[in-house]
Design an enzyme around this catalytic site. Sequence first.
Site, short mmCIF file in Angstrom:
data_model
loop_
_atom_site.label_atom_id
_atom_site.label_comp_id
_atom_site.label_asym_id
_atom_site.label_seq_id
_atom_site.Cartn_x
_atom_site.Cartn_y
_atom_site.Cartn_z
N PRO A 126 0.81 -1.21 0.00
CA PRO A 126 0.00 0.00 0.00
C PRO A 126 0.85 1.27 0.00
O PRO A 126 0.37 2.34 -0.37
CB PRO A 126 -0.81 -0.11 1.29
N GLU A 164 0.47 -7.58 9.02
CA GLU A 164 0.71 -6.14 9.04
C GLU A 164 1.79 -5.72 8.04
O GLU A 164 2.09 -4.54 7.91
CB GLU A 164 1.12 -5.68 10.45
N ARG A 211 0.09 -9.56 -21.10
CA ARG A 211 -0.60 -9.20 -22.34
C ARG A 211 0.22 -8.25 -23.21
O ARG A 211 -0.10 -8.05 -24.38
CB ARG A 211 -1.97 -8.60 -22.03
N ASP A 252 -5.60 0.13 -26.06
CA ASP A 252 -6.21 0.03 -24.74
C ASP A 252 -6.23 1.38 -24.03
O ASP A 252 -5.47 2.30 -24.37
CB ASP A 252 -5.41 -0.95 -23.87
#
Length: 264
Positions: free
Chosen positions: A89, A116, A154, A169
């Site tokens: 994060p 954690e 991809r 895309d």
Amino acid sequence: MRIDVISLFPEFVEHCAGFGVVGRAHERGLLSVHGWNPRDYATGNYRRVDDRPFGGGPGMVMLIEPLRASLRAARDADARPARVVYMSPQGRPLTQAKVRELAGLERLVLLCGRYEGVDERLIAAEVDEEISIGDYVLSGGELAAAVVVDAVARLLDGVLNDAESAVQDSFESGLLDCPHYTRPVEHEYGAVPAVLLSGNHAEIARWRRMQSLGRTWARRPDLLDVNSLSSKDRKLLDLWRAEHAEAGPADDAIAGAGSDVSGR
């Protein structure tokens, strides 16, 4: 390309890699995904991989030694140098530009945290960069790693049956993709825009560019610097806005679709 995944649940990412585009990349010998479980390198009767955090607080922190040993095993499995990425994060958001950079590597090691997180000393010593797939927290980094594997696979040469598909895309040009339609031409939900049936490739390209500009302005204004647009693009955007007077830029546009994080 070879991708190694360090995880307490390596089978999860390996299983995800068996389907769709990623599975095709594996079948064609363009990509291999290998899992490594830190628990296999833990010592003691309980083969512990975590312990209480110093300073107190809830949860557990993953231990250095089992992770270091599994990282070394992954590195030693192939002589080519590998970049180690911690799915976290706290990492920089995953973008299409970053995906394209990763796809240019020969080897990639993805470290998936749990609980954690991971002892900071291991991150400082062994990790090259931290990447997040979004501003939210998952129970582990496996989903984030699977996202990276899919996004990277991809873009490998020979994976997509039509390489032009990747070029068109969303985010490849810095804009969102335009709308797409297929059969039937007429439906109770509406009709296919006439321009797409015209056979006029120049007009179709112009329409698609206008839709991409308009969608980006309305849905992801953080991606669009209107002041830097060419006069041609400005005219297209003005035309789209006139046709969609009710649409407006999102008030809470989220910067960076695709940043989950889960290094935890």
